[in-house]
Design an enzyme around this catalytic site. Sequence first.
Site, PDB file in Angstrom:
ATOM      1  N   ASP A   1       0.897  -1.262  -0.123  1.00 48.00           N
ATOM      2  CA  ASP A   1       0.063   0.095  -0.071  1.00 48.00           C
ATOM      3  C   ASP A   1       0.901   1.279  -0.032  1.00 48.00           C
ATOM      4  O   ASP A   1       2.153   0.976   0.119  1.00 48.00           O
ATOM      5  CB  ASP A   1      -0.963  -0.150   1.122  1.00 48.00           C
ATOM      6  CG  ASP A   1      -1.724   1.309   1.221  1.00 48.00           C
ATOM      7  OD1 ASP A   1      -2.289   1.566   0.316  1.00 48.00           O
ATOM      8  OD2 ASP A   1      -1.986   1.680   2.291  1.00 48.00           O
ATOM      9  N   SER A   2       0.374   2.288  -0.111  1.00 50.06           N
ATOM     10  CA  SER A   2       1.038   3.654  -0.031  1.00 50.06           C
ATOM     11  C   SER A   2       1.744   3.856   1.549  1.00 50.06           C
ATOM     12  O   SER A   2       2.322   4.929   1.679  1.00 50.06           O
ATOM     13  CB  SER A   2       0.285   4.794  -0.479  1.00 50.06           C
ATOM     14  OG  SER A   2      -0.800   5.075   0.348  1.00 50.06           O
TER      15      SER A   2
ATOM     16  N   CYS B   1      -4.507  -1.641  -1.454  1.00 55.34           N
ATOM     17  CA  CYS B   1      -4.367  -0.319  -2.095  1.00 55.34           C
ATOM     18  C   CYS B   1      -5.405  -0.473  -3.056  1.00 55.34           C
ATOM     19  O   CYS B   1      -5.178  -0.654  -4.296  1.00 55.34           O
ATOM     20  CB  CYS B   1      -3.380   0.200  -2.200  1.00 55.34           C
ATOM     21  SG  CYS B   1      -3.372   2.112  -2.895  1.00 55.34           S
TER      22      CYS B   1
ATOM     23  N   GLU C   1      -2.510   8.572   8.610  1.00 52.76           N
ATOM     24  CA  GLU C   1      -1.073   8.422   8.598  1.00 52.76           C
ATOM     25  C   GLU C   1      -0.452   9.147   9.798  1.00 52.76           C
ATOM     26  O   GLU C   1       0.740   8.785  10.513  1.00 52.76           O
ATOM     27  CB  GLU C   1      -0.269   9.016   7.131  1.00 52.76           C
ATOM     28  CG  GLU C   1      -0.349   7.884   6.218  1.00 52.76           C
ATOM     29  CD  GLU C   1       0.332   6.792   5.989  1.00 52.76           C
ATOM     30  OE1 GLU C   1       1.645   6.782   6.591  1.00 52.76           O
ATOM     31  OE2 GLU C   1      -0.148   5.895   5.409  1.00 52.76           O
TER      32      GLU C   1
ATOM     33  N   CYS D   1     -10.801   2.655   0.413  1.00 48.81           N
ATOM     34  CA  CYS D   1      -9.459   2.926   0.688  1.00 48.81           C
ATOM     35  C   CYS D   1      -8.918   2.339   2.048  1.00 48.81           C
ATOM     36  O   CYS D   1      -9.848   2.436   3.098  1.00 48.81           O
ATOM     37  CB  CYS D   1      -9.154   4.450   0.836  1.00 48.81           C
ATOM     38  SG  CYS D   1      -7.594   4.937   1.446  1.00 48.81           S
TER      39      CYS D   1
ATOM     40  N   HIS E   1      -6.995   2.714   4.180  1.00 46.99           N
ATOM     41  CA  HIS E   1      -6.672   3.648   5.262  1.00 46.99           C
ATOM     42  C   HIS E   1      -7.886   3.636   6.131  1.00 46.99           C
ATOM     43  O   HIS E   1      -7.869   3.900   7.186  1.00 46.99           O
ATOM     44  CB  HIS E   1      -6.055   4.878   4.709  1.00 46.99           C
ATOM     45  CG  HIS E   1      -4.645   4.896   4.465  1.00 46.99           C
ATOM     46  ND1 HIS E   1      -4.127   4.387   3.231  1.00 46.99           N
ATOM     47  CD2 HIS E   1      -3.449   5.559   5.085  1.00 46.99           C
ATOM     48  CE1 HIS E   1      -2.909   4.703   3.310  1.00 46.99           C
ATOM     49  NE2 HIS E   1      -2.528   5.283   4.402  1.00 46.99           N
TER      50      HIS E   1
HETATM   51  N1  DGL Z   1      -4.563   3.258   1.081  1.00 49.65           N
HETATM   52  C1  DGL Z   1      -4.639   3.399  -0.397  1.00 49.65           C
HETATM   53  C2  DGL Z   1      -6.073   2.848  -0.990  1.00 49.65           C
HETATM   54  O1  DGL Z   1      -6.573   1.999  -0.520  1.00 49.65           O
HETATM   55  C3  DGL Z   1      -4.373   4.949  -0.813  1.00 49.65           C
HETATM   56  C4  DGL Z   1      -4.216   6.104  -0.033  1.00 49.65           C
HETATM   57  C5  DGL Z   1      -3.177   7.302  -0.627  1.00 49.65           C
HETATM   58  O2  DGL Z   1      -2.035   6.967  -0.291  1.00 49.65           O
HETATM   59  O3  DGL Z   1      -3.885   8.048  -1.053  1.00 49.65           O
HETATM   60  O4  DGL Z   1      -6.520   3.556  -2.018  1.00 49.65           O
END
Ligand code: DGL
Length: 246
Positions: A7-8, A70, A142, A173, A175
Amino acid sequence: MKIGIFDSGIGGLNVLDGFLKAGTKAEYIYVGDNFYVPYGTKTQEELEKIITRILNFFEKQSVDAIFIACNTASCASKNLKTNVPIYRIIEPTCVKAREINKSSSKPIALLATNFTVSSHAYDEYLNNIIGVKASAFVPLCEQNLMDTDYAKKVIADTLKDIKGKCDTIILGCTHFRLLKKQIIEYLGPVKIVDSCASFTDILKDLIGKNQLTKDVEPHIIFTKKDKINIDWFNHPYKGIDFIDIK
Ligand code: DGL
């Protein structure tokens, strides 16, 4: 089996959390690409370059499969190929969303990054969805700001147009699982489709009989040395390595 997950940043650890809770025993390598976080406000070209580095890294590590934990990278990597299978998170999430929204006549709300919403990737699998661009939620997770008044304000500003209009909400997402409580607090009683949970069944099928006989602590890698908000991740792991992946 050796499984690469990425993931990011910390979001995909929610997926790894699901895999570990489900008891699927494998050798996991997690990459949080915090050097390039956020992904969701970048362009297709930028993301393809960024994601290619991670896919190459996993191939060098001889993983058996790559799970893109992600949504943004799942949309942006459609044209990228590797010698090992790649699993993307969007389709399984849509299967769960359809199941959950079966008896509702209201549209489904998709909360996702700006990139994911603009890509219309979810429209391929679902009718009647309202996309909500919620990239502003990513830094809240984050930077561990989930329980602040600032987070409440960002959530209210972002979700005001769907309040009362939708009763099924896709956390599109990885996150956003960290903001699930706060999102429900603002929207009231809604059914949540968690993109992280939807991925676990696919891994279970893949691993099948190739389970390891004992637990191996996951190897967690981030691409930039920084403070990592990982206190909520309740599993033993081999510590965090910071690797500059080129
Ligand atoms: N967690 C990521 C997703 O599911 C991306 C979050 C990001 O870096 O913008 O899209």
